[in-house]
Every structure is written in structure tokens, then in C-alpha cells.
Scaffold this active site. Sequence first.
Site, PDB file in Angstrom:
ATOM      1  N   SER A   1      43.676   2.754  59.383  1.00 10.08           N
ATOM      2  CA  SER A   1      44.849   2.084  59.964  1.00 10.08           C
ATOM      3  C   SER A   1      45.092   0.705  59.373  1.00 10.08           C
ATOM      4  CB  SER A   1      44.709   1.970  61.485  1.00 10.08           C
ATOM      5  OG  SER A   1      43.588   1.174  61.799  1.00 10.08           O
TER       6      SER A   1
ATOM      7  N   THR B   1      41.431  -9.042  54.997  1.00  9.11           N
ATOM      8  CA  THR B   1      41.926  -7.936  55.845  1.00  9.11           C
ATOM      9  C   THR B   1      42.008  -8.460  57.281  1.00  9.11           C
ATOM     10  OG1 THR B   1      39.710  -7.199  56.425  1.00  9.11           O
ATOM     11  CG2 THR B   1      40.657  -6.236  54.440  1.00  9.11           C
TER      12      THR B   1
ATOM     13  N   SER C   1      23.394  -3.614  60.914  1.00 12.25           N
ATOM     14  CA  SER C   1      24.066  -2.300  60.884  1.00 12.25           C
ATOM     15  C   SER C   1      24.345  -1.895  59.432  1.00 12.25           C
ATOM     16  CB  SER C   1      25.370  -2.315  61.702  1.00 12.25           C
ATOM     17  OG  SER C   1      26.412  -3.004  61.040  1.00 12.25           O
TER      18      SER C   1
ATOM     19  N   TYR D   1      25.708  -7.367  62.791  1.00 13.87           N
ATOM     20  CA  TYR D   1      26.550  -6.748  61.760  1.00 13.87           C
ATOM     21  C   TYR D   1      25.709  -6.464  60.506  1.00 13.87           C
ATOM     22  CZ  TYR D   1      30.198  -6.216  58.218  1.00 13.87           C
ATOM     23  OH  TYR D   1      30.982  -5.748  57.194  1.00 13.87           O
TER      24      TYR D   1
ATOM     25  N   ASP E   1      38.164   9.142  65.936  1.00 13.20           N
ATOM     26  CA  ASP E   1      37.448   7.963  66.444  1.00 13.20           C
ATOM     27  C   ASP E   1      35.974   8.182  66.146  1.00 13.20           C
ATOM     28  OD1 ASP E   1      36.021   6.120  67.937  1.00 13.20           O
ATOM     29  OD2 ASP E   1      37.290   6.279  69.709  1.00 13.20           O
TER      30      ASP E   1
ATOM     31  N   GLY F   1      43.575  -2.636  56.384  1.00  6.51           N
ATOM     32  CA  GLY F   1      42.624  -3.222  55.435  1.00  6.51           C
ATOM     33  C   GLY F   1      42.149  -2.292  54.337  1.00  6.51           C
TER      34      GLY F   1
ATOM     35  N   GLY G   1      38.891   5.004  59.422  1.00  4.08           N
ATOM     36  CA  GLY G   1      39.386   3.626  59.608  1.00  4.08           C
ATOM     37  C   GLY G   1      40.515   3.288  58.660  1.00  4.08           C
TER      38      GLY G   1
HETATM   39  N1  LIG Z   1      36.815  -7.649  55.081  1.00  2.00           N
HETATM   40  C1  LIG Z   1      35.649  -7.951  54.591  1.00  2.00           C
HETATM   41  O1  LIG Z   1      35.405  -9.106  54.175  1.00  2.00           O
HETATM   42  C2  LIG Z   1      34.566  -6.903  54.476  1.00  2.00           C
HETATM   43  C3  LIG Z   1      33.448  -7.198  53.688  1.00  2.00           C
HETATM   44  C4  LIG Z   1      32.440  -6.255  53.559  1.00  2.00           C
HETATM   45  C5  LIG Z   1      32.537  -5.032  54.189  1.00  2.00           C
HETATM   46  N2  LIG Z   1      33.637  -4.756  54.964  1.00  2.00           N
HETATM   47  C6  LIG Z   1      33.671  -3.444  55.628  1.00  2.00           C
HETATM   48  O2  LIG Z   1      34.857  -2.771  55.280  1.00  2.00           O
HETATM   49  C7  LIG Z   1      35.197  -1.837  56.294  1.00  2.00           C
HETATM   50  C8  LIG Z   1      36.677  -1.990  56.644  1.00  2.00           C
HETATM   51  O3  LIG Z   1      36.904  -3.281  57.181  1.00  2.00           O
HETATM   52  P1  LIG Z   1      38.239  -4.123  56.876  1.00  2.00           P
HETATM   53  O4  LIG Z   1      37.824  -5.372  56.217  1.00  2.00           O
HETATM   54  O5  LIG Z   1      39.254  -3.267  56.245  1.00  2.00           O
HETATM   55  O6  LIG Z   1      38.646  -4.534  58.371  1.00  2.00           O
HETATM   56  P2  LIG Z   1      39.893  -4.072  59.265  1.00  2.00           P
HETATM   57  O7  LIG Z   1      41.164  -4.396  58.576  1.00  2.00           O
HETATM   58  O8  LIG Z   1      39.609  -4.661  60.603  1.00  2.00           O
HETATM   59  O9  LIG Z   1      39.746  -2.480  59.324  1.00  2.00           O
HETATM   60  C9  LIG Z   1      38.752  -1.858  60.071  1.00  2.00           C
HETATM   61  C10 LIG Z   1      39.149  -0.425  60.304  1.00  2.00           C
HETATM   62  O10 LIG Z   1      38.110   0.248  61.043  1.00  2.00           O
HETATM   63  C11 LIG Z   1      38.743   0.925  62.107  1.00  2.00           C
HETATM   64  N3  LIG Z   1      37.850   1.220  63.233  1.00  2.00           N
HETATM   65  C12 LIG Z   1      37.152   0.378  64.021  1.00  2.00           C
HETATM   66  N4  LIG Z   1      36.506   1.075  64.967  1.00  2.00           N
HETATM   67  C13 LIG Z   1      36.794   2.384  64.770  1.00  2.00           C
HETATM   68  C14 LIG Z   1      36.451   3.604  65.412  1.00  2.00           C
HETATM   69  N5  LIG Z   1      35.673   3.621  66.488  1.00  2.00           N
HETATM   70  N6  LIG Z   1      36.941   4.776  64.919  1.00  2.00           N
HETATM   71  C15 LIG Z   1      37.747   4.787  63.840  1.00  2.00           C
HETATM   72  N7  LIG Z   1      38.140   3.662  63.212  1.00  2.00           N
HETATM   73  C16 LIG Z   1      37.670   2.484  63.669  1.00  2.00           C
HETATM   74  C17 LIG Z   1      39.881   0.015  62.529  1.00  2.00           C
HETATM   75  O11 LIG Z   1      40.784   0.720  63.375  1.00  2.00           O
HETATM   76  P3  LIG Z   1      41.728  -0.020  64.455  1.00  2.00           P
HETATM   77  O12 LIG Z   1      42.941  -0.495  63.693  1.00  2.00           O
HETATM   78  O13 LIG Z   1      42.025   1.031  65.444  1.00  2.00           O
HETATM   79  O14 LIG Z   1      40.939  -1.165  65.020  1.00  2.00           O
HETATM   80  C18 LIG Z   1      40.431  -0.317  61.154  1.00  2.00           C
HETATM   81  O15 LIG Z   1      41.209   0.735  60.649  1.00  2.00           O
HETATM   82  C19 LIG Z   1      34.257  -2.114  57.469  1.00  2.00           C
HETATM   83  O16 LIG Z   1      33.203  -1.174  57.462  1.00  2.00           O
HETATM   84  C20 LIG Z   1      33.708  -3.495  57.147  1.00  2.00           C
HETATM   85  O17 LIG Z   1      32.437  -3.699  57.700  1.00  2.00           O
HETATM   86  C21 LIG Z   1      34.650  -5.660  55.121  1.00  2.00           C
END
Ligand SMILES: NC(=O)c1ccc[n+]([C@@H]2O[C@H](COP(=O)([O-])OP(=O)(O)OC[C@H]3O[C@@H](n4cnc5c(N)ncnc54)[C@H](OP(=O)(O)O)[C@@H]3O)[C@@H](O)[C@H]2O)c1
Length: 278
Positions: A13, A188, A156, A153, A61, A15, A11
Site C-alpha cells: 500500500s 517513505t 526483528s 525493530y 494481512d 513506500g 505491504g
Molecule cells: N524506510 C526505511 O528507511 C526502511 C529502511 C530499512 C528497511 N525498511 C523496511 O522496508 C519495509 C517497508 O517499509 P517502508 O519504508 O516502505 O514503510 P511504509 O511506507 O510505512 O510501508 C510499510 C508497509 O507495510 C504494511 N504493513 C504493516 N503492517 C502490515 C500487516 N500486518 N499486514 C500487511 N501489511 C502491513 C503497511 O500497510 P498499511 O499502509 O496498511 O500500514 C505498508 O504498506 C519494512 O519491512 C521496513 O522495515 C524500511
Amino acid sequence: MSEQRVAVVTGSSSGIGFEISLMLARHGFITYATMRDLQKRSILKSIADKENIPLKCIQLDVTNDISTKQAIETIVKESNKIDVLVNNAGYGLSGALEDLSINEIKIQFDTNFFGLIRATQAVLPIMRKQKSGAIVNISSGLGRFGIATSSAYASSKFAIEGLTESISYELEPFGIRTILVEPGIIKTNFIKAAVLAQKSTDPNSPYFQFMNNMEDGMKKLIESGEKPEYVARVVLDAINDNNPKLRYLAGKDVEQIMEIKNKVSDEDFHNMIKKMSS
Ligand SMILES: NC(=O)c1ccc[n+]([C@@H]2O[C@H](COP(=O)([O-])OP(=O)(O)OC[C@H]3O[C@@H](n4cnc5c(N)ncnc54)[C@H](OP(=O)(O)O)[C@@H]3O)[C@@H](O)[C@H]2O)c1
């Protein structure tokens, strides 16, 4: 074998995964920044090229067995080893439980939970042979406590916590470390990418107003969230920690909440979260 450590991030791409990939490459890891849609690699690649850091983008993926297997095989063929896997790919499904379909919940788990398992199972044979490695699982504050409209969520992420804790006993004898990183609210694409349960959008849903209030609250909160670089730094420090721990919180907000959770009763904690979400 090269002295340079090899890291794989899912992931990448956007954040947190984007910043973890840069952070690891800037600190000397040969970093495989993986993403499901390689067309999204251009900004990351151009930063890496400009800084002349060892970062390669490859397709992965996490919901696809073949894609995951092939990506890891390609990396092992090229590098002969994998020192670090960061399971970061994920998204949020929002909706009150009564409004969630089983299919929506299965798709949520297929990315956040089974996706992490696919990548982990693919790297374990090489880490076991090496007798070393670290698996970093990006959980969440919501892997430690639940909130309304996030049951799928949060569960998970609770599942990730249970899995990581359990495998730590299996993998320790092979010299493999397991690490949980639990971010708070991070600015993000997370909210933009979140999936709203189909039934939640129906004004006749008994949860419609509550759901809208929660969504508005989350949109505001994320604007004041920590930068994803903060989590990337926690990941790097966790990997290099001479005093290895299982869990690392990533964010002042989640640190404060967990400090309270560790002190008060479940009922007092419940009342606090209720107040915070109203
Ligand atoms: N932001 C927060 O507040 C927060 C807090 C706690 C935990 N997290 C965790 O941090 C992690 C990253 O989230 P983020 O905040 O950086 O959000 P984000 O910017 O939406 O990034 C999510 C990433 O996961 C990728 N992804 C989704 N489905 C996928 C798949 N099937 N195969 C490969 N990549 C996939 C997305 O790719 P695409 O660009 O192709 O969609 C993107 O690169 C997640 O596990 C999230 O649960 C986030």
C-alpha cells in the site's frame, strides 16, 4: 503453464512495497500487490491500469493466519504458480528497551518476523512442487547493526537475517533461492507509521530527552533518504542476478556503514555509531 513469472509482494500500500510491486509488474511479472487494507489500492491500481501492466491488488494481512492462507490460495488457484515472494510488510517500534512492554515487542515481531514466516510457509509447498522460486526478505541495515531506541525493530530484522540464512540451506535442494535485501534510510511513510512505545511518551521516563533527540534525528535523516524506487531496483536486480548472492545492500549510506563495519573492531564501530547518533 504461462511463461510469465508470478510475484507476490506484501505491504504494497505504500513506500518500498508499492514501488517493488510497480517495478516487478513493469518488468513483466504478473504481480499480486497485497495489502491489509484494500481501500488503499486506488493510486497503485490507477498507475498500473494507465500503464497497462499486469498488477492485481488483493487483501493480505501478515498478522492474520487466515488472511495470509486465503490470499496465497487465491493466487495459486488463479496463476498455478508463484515464482517470487517479497516479504516487505513491516513497521518500526521505537523506544528504549526499559520503556518497551513485552506486548509492544510481541506485536512488533508478529508483523515483522512472524508475518514473514506466515507468508513464507504459505508459498513454500507450491515453490517446492515447482522446484523453483525466490523468497526476498526485506531486512534493513538494522538487521546488521543496532542503534539506540530501535532494539525491538533491529532484533526483528536480525531475526529475519538468521531465519533467511538458515532456510537457504533447506530450500536450495528444492531449487528455491532466498534473498536478503538490506535498505538504508529510505524516504517513505516509515517514520509516520512508526509506533512509539507508550512509556517513551512519559516525560518522567529516564530516556525521554534521549528518545526525543533520536526521533528528531530520524525525522531529519529520512527526509534525505533514498527513494523507495532504489530498493525496488535492487530487488529486481537481485531476482535476476546471474551471480546469485544471499545479501544485497540497498542504499549508499548502508553500503558505507557496512564497508566500515567489515573492516573495524566492534569497539571502533560502536564508537562510530555513538558519534553518528549524538
Ligand atoms: N524506510 C526505511 O528507511 C526502511 C529502511 C530499512 C528497511 N525498511 C523496511 O522496508 C519495509 C517497508 O517499509 P517502508 O519504508 O516502505 O514503510 P511504509 O511506507 O510505512 O510501508 C510499510 C508497509 O507495510 C504494511 N504493513 C504493516 N503492517 C502490515 C500487516 N500486518 N499486514 C500487511 N501489511 C502491513 C503497511 O500497510 P498499511 O499502509 O496498511 O500500514 C505498508 O504498506 C519494512 O519491512 C521496513 O522495515 C524500511
